[in-house]
Write a protein that holds these residues in place. Structure first.
Motif, mmCIF file in Angstrom:
data_model
loop_
_atom_site.group_PDB
_atom_site.id
_atom_site.type_symbol
_atom_site.label_atom_id
_atom_site.label_comp_id
_atom_site.label_asym_id
_atom_site.label_seq_id
_atom_site.Cartn_x
_atom_site.Cartn_y
_atom_site.Cartn_z
ATOM 1 N N LEU A 272 20.760 10.573 33.381
ATOM 2 C CA LEU A 272 19.887 9.395 33.431
ATOM 3 C C LEU A 272 18.469 9.909 33.686
ATOM 4 O O LEU A 272 18.138 10.318 34.800
ATOM 5 C CB LEU A 272 20.334 8.449 34.541
ATOM 6 N N LEU A 273 17.672 9.941 32.633
ATOM 7 C CA LEU A 273 16.282 10.390 32.720
ATOM 8 C C LEU A 273 15.435 9.158 32.997
ATOM 9 O O LEU A 273 15.229 8.319 32.119
ATOM 10 C CB LEU A 273 15.867 11.080 31.424
ATOM 11 N N LEU A 274 14.950 9.050 34.223
ATOM 12 C CA LEU A 274 14.345 7.819 34.707
ATOM 13 C C LEU A 274 12.845 7.980 34.908
ATOM 14 O O LEU A 274 12.386 8.600 35.869
ATOM 15 C CB LEU A 274 15.020 7.395 36.014
ATOM 16 N N GLY A 275 12.055 7.460 33.978
ATOM 17 C CA GLY A 275 10.614 7.410 34.126
ATOM 18 C C GLY A 275 9.846 8.568 33.529
ATOM 19 O O GLY A 275 8.645 8.461 33.292
ATOM 20 N N GLY A 276 10.501 9.683 33.294
ATOM 21 C CA GLY A 276 9.811 10.883 32.824
ATOM 22 C C GLY A 276 10.043 11.166 31.350
ATOM 23 O O GLY A 276 10.822 10.493 30.671
ATOM 24 N N ARG A 277 9.336 12.213 30.869
ATOM 25 C CA ARG A 277 9.446 12.598 29.458
ATOM 26 C C ARG A 277 10.268 13.866 29.272
ATOM 27 O O ARG A 277 10.651 14.204 28.163
ATOM 28 C CB ARG A 277 8.044 12.823 28.881
ATOM 29 N N PHE A 278 10.519 14.603 30.346
ATOM 30 C CA PHE A 278 11.235 15.882 30.307
ATOM 31 C C PHE A 278 10.566 16.825 29.312
ATOM 32 O O PHE A 278 11.168 17.323 28.357
ATOM 33 C CB PHE A 278 12.706 15.688 29.970
ATOM 34 N N SER A 279 9.289 17.070 29.562
ATOM 35 C CA SER A 279 8.475 17.880 28.657
ATOM 36 C C SER A 279 8.653 19.371 28.937
ATOM 37 O O SER A 279 9.645 19.785 29.528
ATOM 38 C CB SER A 279 7.010 17.466 28.762
ATOM 39 N N GLU A 280 7.689 20.192 28.558
ATOM 40 C CA GLU A 280 7.882 21.641 28.506
ATOM 41 C C GLU A 280 8.304 22.260 29.836
ATOM 42 O O GLU A 280 9.256 23.041 29.887
ATOM 43 C CB GLU A 280 6.607 22.322 28.018
ATOM 44 N N VAL A 281 7.592 21.931 30.922
ATOM 45 C CA VAL A 281 7.895 22.608 32.190
ATOM 46 C C VAL A 281 9.258 22.213 32.739
ATOM 47 O O VAL A 281 10.091 23.084 33.012
ATOM 48 C CB VAL A 281 6.767 22.378 33.216
ATOM 49 N N PRO A 282 9.557 20.926 32.948
ATOM 50 C CA PRO A 282 10.886 20.626 33.488
ATOM 51 C C PRO A 282 12.031 21.026 32.562
ATOM 52 O O PRO A 282 13.104 21.399 33.034
ATOM 53 C CB PRO A 282 10.849 19.105 33.705
ATOM 54 N N SER A 283 11.806 20.975 31.274
ATOM 55 C CA SER A 283 12.881 21.338 30.340
ATOM 56 C C SER A 283 13.035 22.837 30.175
ATOM 57 O O SER A 283 13.862 23.288 29.376
ATOM 58 C CB SER A 283 12.622 20.707 28.969
ATOM 59 N N GLN A 284 12.235 23.608 30.956
ATOM 60 C CA GLN A 284 12.265 25.071 30.851
ATOM 61 C C GLN A 284 11.992 25.499 29.411
ATOM 62 O O GLN A 284 12.798 26.141 28.752
ATOM 63 C CB GLN A 284 13.597 25.632 31.356
ATOM 64 N N SER A 285 10.795 25.102 28.946
ATOM 65 C CA SER A 285 10.342 25.388 27.578
ATOM 66 C C SER A 285 11.277 24.776 26.537
ATOM 67 O O SER A 285 11.609 25.388 25.521
ATOM 68 C CB SER A 285 10.188 26.894 27.357
ATOM 69 N N TYR A 286 11.692 23.554 26.799
ATOM 70 C CA TYR A 286 12.558 22.781 25.905
ATOM 71 C C TYR A 286 13.894 23.482 25.651
ATOM 72 O O TYR A 286 14.469 23.380 24.571
ATOM 73 C CB TYR A 286 11.847 22.485 24.587
ATOM 74 N N GLY A 287 14.387 24.148 26.719
ATOM 75 C CA GLY A 287 15.636 24.888 26.564
ATOM 76 C C GLY A 287 16.846 24.273 27.232
ATOM 77 O O GLY A 287 17.974 24.704 26.979
ATOM 78 N N LEU A 288 16.660 23.267 28.108
ATOM 79 C CA LEU A 288 17.803 22.729 28.849
ATOM 80 C C LEU A 288 18.580 21.675 28.068
ATOM 81 O O LEU A 288 19.769 21.488 28.300
ATOM 82 C CB LEU A 288 17.335 22.126 30.180
ATOM 83 N N LEU A 289 17.889 20.979 27.174
ATOM 84 C CA LEU A 289 18.553 19.974 26.338
ATOM 85 C C LEU A 289 18.308 20.316 24.874
ATOM 86 O O LEU A 289 17.265 20.852 24.517
ATOM 87 C CB LEU A 289 18.016 18.569 26.628
ATOM 88 N N GLY A 290 19.271 19.970 24.034
ATOM 89 C CA GLY A 290 19.069 20.146 22.608
ATOM 90 C C GLY A 290 18.040 19.161 22.080
ATOM 91 O O GLY A 290 17.819 18.102 22.661
ATOM 92 N N ILE A 291 17.392 19.510 20.956
ATOM 93 C CA ILE A 291 16.375 18.654 20.332
ATOM 94 C C ILE A 291 16.681 18.531 18.840
ATOM 95 O O ILE A 291 16.831 19.536 18.162
ATOM 96 C CB ILE A 291 14.961 19.245 20.521
ATOM 97 N N PRO A 292 16.789 17.326 18.308
ATOM 98 C CA PRO A 292 16.708 16.043 19.008
ATOM 99 C C PRO A 292 18.009 15.614 19.667
ATOM 100 O O PRO A 292 18.004 14.802 20.578
ATOM 101 C CB PRO A 292 16.325 15.067 17.896
ATOM 102 N N GLU A 293 19.145 16.158 19.185
ATOM 103 C CA GLU A 293 20.430 15.809 19.801
ATOM 104 C C GLU A 293 20.621 16.660 21.040
ATOM 105 O O GLU A 293 20.614 17.888 20.974
ATOM 106 C CB GLU A 293 21.581 16.012 18.812
ATOM 107 N N THR A 294 20.787 16.022 22.187
ATOM 108 C CA THR A 294 20.754 16.734 23.464
ATOM 109 C C THR A 294 22.039 17.485 23.779
ATOM 110 O O THR A 294 22.031 18.387 24.610
ATOM 111 C CB THR A 294 20.488 15.740 24.604
ATOM 112 N N GLY A 295 23.133 17.125 23.144
ATOM 113 C CA GLY A 295 24.414 17.734 23.489
ATOM 114 C C GLY A 295 25.045 17.103 24.713
ATOM 115 O O GLY A 295 26.070 17.577 25.207
ATOM 116 N N LYS A 296 24.433 16.022 25.213
ATOM 117 C CA LYS A 296 24.946 15.296 26.364
ATOM 118 C C LYS A 296 24.786 13.808 26.087
ATOM 119 O O LYS A 296 24.164 13.415 25.102
ATOM 120 C CB LYS A 296 24.160 15.667 27.635
ATOM 121 N N THR A 297 25.302 13.003 26.972
ATOM 122 C CA THR A 297 25.006 11.573 26.915
ATOM 123 C C THR A 297 23.707 11.346 27.685
ATOM 124 O O THR A 297 23.644 11.600 28.893
ATOM 125 C CB THR A 297 26.142 10.749 27.535
#
Length: 556
Positions: A272-297
């Motif tokens: 549940l991503l609440l309020g944020g965009r999960f951009s470069e820094v929190p996503s660890q350079s867009y590595g924690l979730l798949g793009i565009p399909e995240t691989g999670k719900t």
């Protein structure tokens, strides 16, 4: 509503008064003298900064801490270009802010007149809206729209340009009433789907971030997390969104992240991503979730509809503010025996262990001991500010935020932010402790704003963590080009003497045991203070020395 035959400058100030503005930050300029003259008779407090970047960052920090636009005035040309860093912070940090720029006379447009700039081109990629008020009778309309735009959806900066001759023409127009941010909430069907997705989860995780939060929304998040036994992480420099001592707190997803928190995000099946965009820094350079399909719900809740699906394709996209969402889901029933029972406690234990300061680092000043003392000495409502640099790790990892609106730090990673933000915070909350952390390089970006603090009686405390270099860049330099130092060394002044030269309190700390009494003297001084903390250059991070990083770089 009453009407007034007023100059454009007076109409600007009356419009700000109607919006509840208590202070404006500025560097004075000839192009908006009519506004300065109107401010002379206004209850609005005029804070004249030493540089436009400082003024703009002060305004941004006030917007960040209040949720309503901070106000900055600068003059044309160099004044406006100098203010650009603050506009960039507001854009990246989703902060409501309005920058007013004095401009050349309307009849001179297009001639490359003295200090002429096309601000639509200059700020068009950073601001939510850039406009020139070309007639005094449109001032109430344009200022009202600026406030609404800055606060709506994903908040951000607005730039209003004020031609010098427009400010002295008169108009008889009504003042617009107070603008309120537009709230948004999920539909009943979306609320039901949230409940269904959580009920089917094995390893759910809440990640809170972004802006549009309130104290009530933060309290509601605590209740929601407790009801569903959910672990809650926060994104980079949004740590004030959850009490770090709460048993459901899992840590912050930012720079220098806890490896166990990385594993928690990767292992989660419902986020549940609440309020944020999960951009470069929190996503660890867009590595924690798949793009565009995240691989999670992914359940993505954001107040700006344009951010939903922009990077990640959510399974459930909800256009709502954090508070609107949390109010709507408050009636959901949690599973009696959730599959994830105990995971929040495990995550919190991992955070607690990670946030214990190290026993030793190189040198005579042990920052771990300093942070441990500050955790005991400062109240929960103390406000901490910082800019960018390795020194900020000492706050992000080892300070335990307890309350909303106690953090002012740039998500965009702008150096020089900490001191202007601290000035704004102390003016906003003069009764509270305000402590600015700044590296020696970071402080010198905007250190002249210490003079603003002295002039305005903003009795903040600045900790200048001095290791004689641009530490973060040096760290990366040693990693990638070991032993080849170029452009990162600093020859610094006596920062304590600088504080005293401005009329403030200044002391130098060279040993750990000197810090606590020096801090207490600064606290009791009754004027702004700088503690010049001399850190060994080897103590580059809490866990690695400069020599360690250089050696690792040579082995690559």
């Amino acid at each position: 509503m009453q009407t007034n035959g007023k100059t454009g400058g007076q109409l600007i100030v009356h419009a700000l008064e109607a919006q509840g503005v208590e202070r404006v930050f500025c560097v004075p300029g000839e192009s908006y003298l009519a506004v300065l003259d109107a401010l002379h008779d206004s209850p609005i407090r005029t804070i004249n900064a030493r540089h436009e970047s400082g003024a703009a960052m002060m305004a941004e920090a006030e917007g960040k801490l209040t949720g309503r636009p901070g106000i900055c005035f600068v003059t044309r040309g160099p004044g406006a270009t100098n203010a650009a860093p603050g506009v960039h912070v507001a854009q990246q940090d989703s902060t409501p802010m309005i920058l007013f720029i004095g401009q050349i006379e309307r009849g001179m447009r297009g001639r490359d007149a003295f200090q002429e700039v096309d601000y639509t081109l200059m700020f068009g990629g950073m601001a939510k809206w850039v406009a020139e008020i070309d007639s005094a009778d449109r001032v109430p309309e344009m200022v009202s729209r600026a406030f609404h735009t800055a606060m709506a959806g994903r908040p951000g900066p607005v730039v209003l340009v004020l031609p010098e001759d427009m400010l002295v023409e008169t108009a008889d127009v009504a003042v617009a009433r107070l603008a309120q941010p537009v709230d948004s909430a999920p539909t009943p069907a979306q609320v039901a789907e949230v409940g269904r997705l959580l009920a089917g989860a094995q390893r759910p995780l809440v990640i809170a971030g972004g802006s549009r939060w309130t104290e009530d929304a933060v309290a509601s998040l605590h209740v929601f997390a407790e009801t569903f036994a959910l672990p809650v992480a926060v994104t980079f420099r949004r740590q004030m969104l959850f009490d770090h001592t709460h048993p459901n707190y899992a840590g912050d997803i930012g720079l220098g992240i806890n490896p166990k928190l990385v594993a928690l995000v990767k292992d989660a099946d419902v986020i549940l991503l609440l309020g944020g965009r999960f951009s470069e820094v929190p996503s660890q350079s867009y590595g924690l979730l798949g793009i565009p399909e995240t691989g999670k719900t992914l359940i993505h809740v954001h107040p700006g509809a344009e951010e939903l699906g922009r990077v990640y394709n959510p399974d459930l996209a909800i256009n709502a503010t954090p508070g609107g969402f949390l109010d709507a889901v408050a009636g959901l029933e949690a599973p009696a025996s959730p599959a994830w029972a105990g995971q929040a406690e495990t995550a919190h234990a991992a955070y607690t262990a990670w946030s214990e300061p190290p026993a030793t680092i190189p040198g005579d000043v042990q920052m771990g001991a300093v942070m441990a003392w500050l955790r005991d000495a400062l109240p929960d409502d103390a406000i901490l500010t910082n800019g960018a640099g390795n020194y900020a790790t000492w706050i992000h990892r080892f300070w335990r935020f307890r309350r909303f609106a106690t953090q002012a730090a740039p998500v965009c990673g702008s150096m020089g932010y900490g001191l202007p933000a601290a000035v704004a915070a102390k003016l906003l909350h003069p009764e509270r402790d305000v402590v600015c952390f700044a590296g020696d390089g970071c402080f010198q970006m905007t250190g002249l704003e210490f003079g603003t603090a002295v002039q305005e009686g903003a009795n903040l405390i600045v900790l200048v963590i001095d290791n004689g270099m641009y530490g973060t860049i040096r760290m990366h330099q040693e990693r990638d080009y070991p032993g080849r130092v170029s452009g990162t060394a600093l020859t610094n002044p006596d920062f304590a003497a600088l504080a005293r030269a401005y009329g403030g309190h200044g002391e130098t700390v060279v040993r750990t045991e000197e810090f606590a009494p020096a801090f207490e003297r600064a606290r009791a001084a009754g004027r702004p203070a700088i503690l010049h903390v001399r850190l060994d250059p080897e103590a580059l991070t809490p866990n690695r020395s400069l020599s360690d990083i250089r050696a690792a770089g040579r082995q690559r």
